[in-house]
Design a protein around this motif. Structure first.
Motif, PDB file in Angstrom:
ATOM      1  N   SER A  14     -12.337 -26.177  16.146  1.00 30.77           N
ATOM      2  CA  SER A  14     -12.247 -27.025  17.335  1.00 30.77           C
ATOM      3  C   SER A  14     -12.270 -26.225  18.645  1.00 30.77           C
ATOM      4  O   SER A  14     -12.395 -26.808  19.718  1.00 30.77           O
ATOM      5  CB  SER A  14     -10.969 -27.868  17.276  1.00 30.77           C
ATOM      6  N   GLN A  15     -12.145 -24.900  18.577  1.00 25.82           N
ATOM      7  CA  GLN A  15     -12.136 -24.069  19.781  1.00 25.82           C
ATOM      8  C   GLN A  15     -13.547 -23.836  20.297  1.00 25.82           C
ATOM      9  O   GLN A  15     -14.476 -23.635  19.518  1.00 25.82           O
ATOM     10  CB  GLN A  15     -11.492 -22.704  19.489  1.00 25.82           C
ATOM     11  N   GLU A  16     -13.701 -23.835  21.627  1.00 25.75           N
ATOM     12  CA  GLU A  16     -14.990 -23.510  22.241  1.00 25.75           C
ATOM     13  C   GLU A  16     -15.279 -22.021  22.150  1.00 25.75           C
ATOM     14  O   GLU A  16     -16.416 -21.597  21.997  1.00 25.75           O
ATOM     15  CB  GLU A  16     -15.001 -23.928  23.712  1.00 25.75           C
ATOM     16  N   GLU A  17     -14.249 -21.214  22.290  1.00 22.82           N
ATOM     17  CA  GLU A  17     -14.373 -19.762  22.289  1.00 22.82           C
ATOM     18  C   GLU A  17     -13.461 -19.210  21.192  1.00 22.82           C
ATOM     19  O   GLU A  17     -12.297 -19.605  21.107  1.00 22.82           O
ATOM     20  CB  GLU A  17     -13.941 -19.251  23.659  1.00 22.82           C
ATOM     21  N   VAL A  18     -13.988 -18.323  20.360  1.00 20.23           N
ATOM     22  CA  VAL A  18     -13.204 -17.755  19.262  1.00 20.23           C
ATOM     23  C   VAL A  18     -13.319 -16.235  19.310  1.00 20.23           C
ATOM     24  O   VAL A  18     -14.217 -15.654  18.700  1.00 20.23           O
ATOM     25  CB  VAL A  18     -13.681 -18.287  17.893  1.00 20.23           C
ATOM     26  N   PRO A  19     -12.430 -15.578  20.048  1.00 19.19           N
ATOM     27  CA  PRO A  19     -12.505 -14.110  20.128  1.00 19.19           C
ATOM     28  C   PRO A  19     -12.011 -13.448  18.846  1.00 19.19           C
ATOM     29  O   PRO A  19     -11.250 -14.036  18.082  1.00 19.19           O
ATOM     30  CB  PRO A  19     -11.590 -13.777  21.305  1.00 19.19           C
ATOM     31  N   GLU A  20     -12.453 -12.198  18.643  1.00 17.13           N
ATOM     32  CA  GLU A  20     -11.987 -11.381  17.525  1.00 17.13           C
ATOM     33  C   GLU A  20     -10.824 -10.526  18.003  1.00 17.13           C
ATOM     34  O   GLU A  20     -10.825 -10.035  19.130  1.00 17.13           O
ATOM     35  CB  GLU A  20     -13.092 -10.443  17.048  1.00 17.13           C
ATOM     36  N   CYS A  21      -9.870 -10.328  17.134  1.00 20.06           N
ATOM     37  CA  CYS A  21      -8.734  -9.466  17.441  1.00 20.06           C
ATOM     38  C   CYS A  21      -9.219  -8.019  17.563  1.00 20.06           C
ATOM     39  O   CYS A  21      -9.939  -7.534  16.686  1.00 20.06           O
ATOM     40  CB  CYS A  21      -7.696  -9.564  16.328  1.00 20.06           C
ATOM     41  N   PRO A  22      -8.848  -7.314  18.626  1.00 16.63           N
ATOM     42  CA  PRO A  22      -9.267  -5.921  18.763  1.00 16.63           C
ATOM     43  C   PRO A  22      -8.591  -4.987  17.762  1.00 16.63           C
ATOM     44  O   PRO A  22      -9.057  -3.883  17.542  1.00 16.63           O
ATOM     45  CB  PRO A  22      -8.867  -5.566  20.200  1.00 16.63           C
ATOM     46  N   HIS A  23      -7.514  -5.433  17.134  1.00 11.77           N
ATOM     47  CA  HIS A  23      -6.790  -4.584  16.191  1.00 11.77           C
ATOM     48  C   HIS A  23      -7.314  -4.709  14.768  1.00 11.77           C
ATOM     49  O   HIS A  23      -7.521  -3.720  14.095  1.00 11.77           O
ATOM     50  CB  HIS A  23      -5.295  -4.910  16.198  1.00 11.77           C
ATOM     51  N   CYS A  24      -7.531  -5.962  14.300  1.00 17.44           N
ATOM     52  CA  CYS A  24      -7.896  -6.151  12.892  1.00 17.44           C
ATOM     53  C   CYS A  24      -9.176  -6.950  12.695  1.00 17.44           C
ATOM     54  O   CYS A  24      -9.599  -7.142  11.566  1.00 17.44           O
ATOM     55  CB  CYS A  24      -6.759  -6.835  12.146  1.00 17.44           C
ATOM     56  N   ARG A  25      -9.785  -7.439  13.761  1.00 23.20           N
ATOM     57  CA  ARG A  25     -11.048  -8.167  13.740  1.00 23.20           C
ATOM     58  C   ARG A  25     -10.971  -9.566  13.126  1.00 23.20           C
ATOM     59  O   ARG A  25     -11.973 -10.165  12.815  1.00 23.20           O
ATOM     60  CB  ARG A  25     -12.142  -7.363  13.064  1.00 23.20           C
ATOM     61  N   GLU A  26      -9.778 -10.091  12.933  1.00 17.37           N
ATOM     62  CA  GLU A  26      -9.636 -11.482  12.500  1.00 17.37           C
ATOM     63  C   GLU A  26      -9.843 -12.361  13.731  1.00 17.37           C
ATOM     64  O   GLU A  26      -9.752 -11.898  14.868  1.00 17.37           O
ATOM     65  CB  GLU A  26      -8.236 -11.728  11.922  1.00 17.37           C
ATOM     66  N   TYR A  27     -10.108 -13.640  13.508  1.00 14.14           N
ATOM     67  CA  TYR A  27     -10.298 -14.551  14.632  1.00 14.14           C
ATOM     68  C   TYR A  27      -8.957 -14.923  15.248  1.00 14.14           C
ATOM     69  O   TYR A  27      -7.930 -14.945  14.585  1.00 14.14           O
ATOM     70  CB  TYR A  27     -11.039 -15.806  14.185  1.00 14.14           C
ATOM     71  N   MET A  28      -9.014 -15.243  16.554  1.00 14.08           N
ATOM     72  CA  MET A  28      -7.794 -15.541  17.303  1.00 14.08           C
ATOM     73  C   MET A  28      -7.743 -17.009  17.703  1.00 14.08           C
ATOM     74  O   MET A  28      -8.756 -17.610  18.043  1.00 14.08           O
ATOM     75  CB  MET A  28      -7.716 -14.649  18.536  1.00 14.08           C
ATOM     76  N   LEU A  29      -6.532 -17.573  17.660  1.00 12.80           N
ATOM     77  CA  LEU A  29      -6.302 -18.962  18.021  1.00 12.80           C
ATOM     78  C   LEU A  29      -5.884 -19.065  19.481  1.00 12.80           C
ATOM     79  O   LEU A  29      -5.046 -18.292  19.944  1.00 12.80           O
ATOM     80  CB  LEU A  29      -5.183 -19.567  17.171  1.00 12.80           C
ATOM     81  N   LEU A  30      -6.438 -20.045  20.175  1.00 13.70           N
ATOM     82  CA  LEU A  30      -5.989 -20.337  21.533  1.00 13.70           C
ATOM     83  C   LEU A  30      -4.669 -21.084  21.403  1.00 13.70           C
ATOM     84  O   LEU A  30      -4.611 -22.171  20.832  1.00 13.70           O
ATOM     85  CB  LEU A  30      -7.016 -21.202  22.265  1.00 13.70           C
ATOM     86  N   THR A  31      -3.596 -20.480  21.902  1.00 14.24           N
ATOM     87  CA  THR A  31      -2.270 -21.082  21.745  1.00 14.24           C
ATOM     88  C   THR A  31      -1.761 -21.731  23.022  1.00 14.24           C
ATOM     89  O   THR A  31      -0.761 -22.431  22.984  1.00 14.24           O
ATOM     90  CB  THR A  31      -1.242 -20.033  21.279  1.00 14.24           C
ATOM     91  N   GLY A  32      -2.435 -21.490  24.135  1.00 12.86           N
ATOM     92  CA  GLY A  32      -1.997 -22.096  25.386  1.00 12.86           C
ATOM     93  C   GLY A  32      -2.529 -21.338  26.585  1.00 12.86           C
ATOM     94  O   GLY A  32      -3.355 -20.439  26.463  1.00 12.86           O
TER      95      GLY A  32
END
Length: 186
Positions: free
Chosen positions: A108-126
């Motif tokens: 559902s997110q428009e933008e899904v950045p990768e974590c710079p530490h582990c490369r997993e996707y990040m959730l927009l929390t607020g």
């Protein structure tokens, strides 16, 4: 044409007869020649006997490096994720339900950045608004005005694997920053 199965990714590789077999898999990029097995003594078997390590076709320097530094290689960035999520699974958390929830939110997110530490996707929390009283702007001499003026909004993202937090400018403030930097052009 010669067929080979990669021992690492189990993918069938069909090689061109003229070129011959390659030394690495074109899919996972692991070496195909000198495939080796490493078994490490973790403790005792169920019958109470100690398990020995098994090494196949490997010179001593490579063995020593793998024994001392088993985490080295391309997956170095994956270690924090593995240990962080394993800790919660051992605590009784349902990781499958967690992953399904993560996927729904990410979709559902428009933008899904990768974590710079582990490369997993990040959730927009607020979001968080930075106000004039908490921000001191930088005023480069070439612009003669602040690069970004408060108030502005930051999107807060949390990594789904290692739970690191990252911030980025909200869309409107990105455009405002681009306009400010672009207006200094002559």
């Amino acid at each position: 044409m010669e067929k080979t199965i990669c021992p690492w990714c189990q993918t069938e590789i069909v090689w061109d007869e003229e070129l011959g077999p390659e030394e690495e898999c074109p899919y996972c990029h692991n070496e195909l020649k000198g495939y080796r097995t490493l078994t490490v003594d973790i403790g005792e078997d169920e019958d109470g006997t100690s398990r020995d390590r098994q090494l196949d076709d490997q010179d001593d320097t490579e063995v020593q490096d793998e024994e001392i530094f088993p985490w080295q290689g391309e997956d170095l960035h994956k270690l924090p994720v593995l240990h962080t999520l394993q800790k919660y699974e051992e605590g009784g958390e349902d990781l499958l339900a967690y992953e399904e929830g993560v996927e729904k939110v990410l979709d559902s997110q428009e933008e899904v950045p990768e974590c710079p530490h582990c490369r997993e996707y990040m959730l927009l929390t607020g979001t968080r608004t930075v106000t004039v009283d908490t921000f001191i702007p930088s005023v480069p001499a070439v612009l003669g005005k602040p690069v970004l003026e408060a108030p502005f909004t930051l999107n807060l993202y949390v990594c789904t694997g290692c739970f690191q937090v990252q911030q980025s400018l909200a869309e409107d403030d990105r455009l405002r920053l681009m306009h400010t930097l672009g207006s200094g052009r002559k």
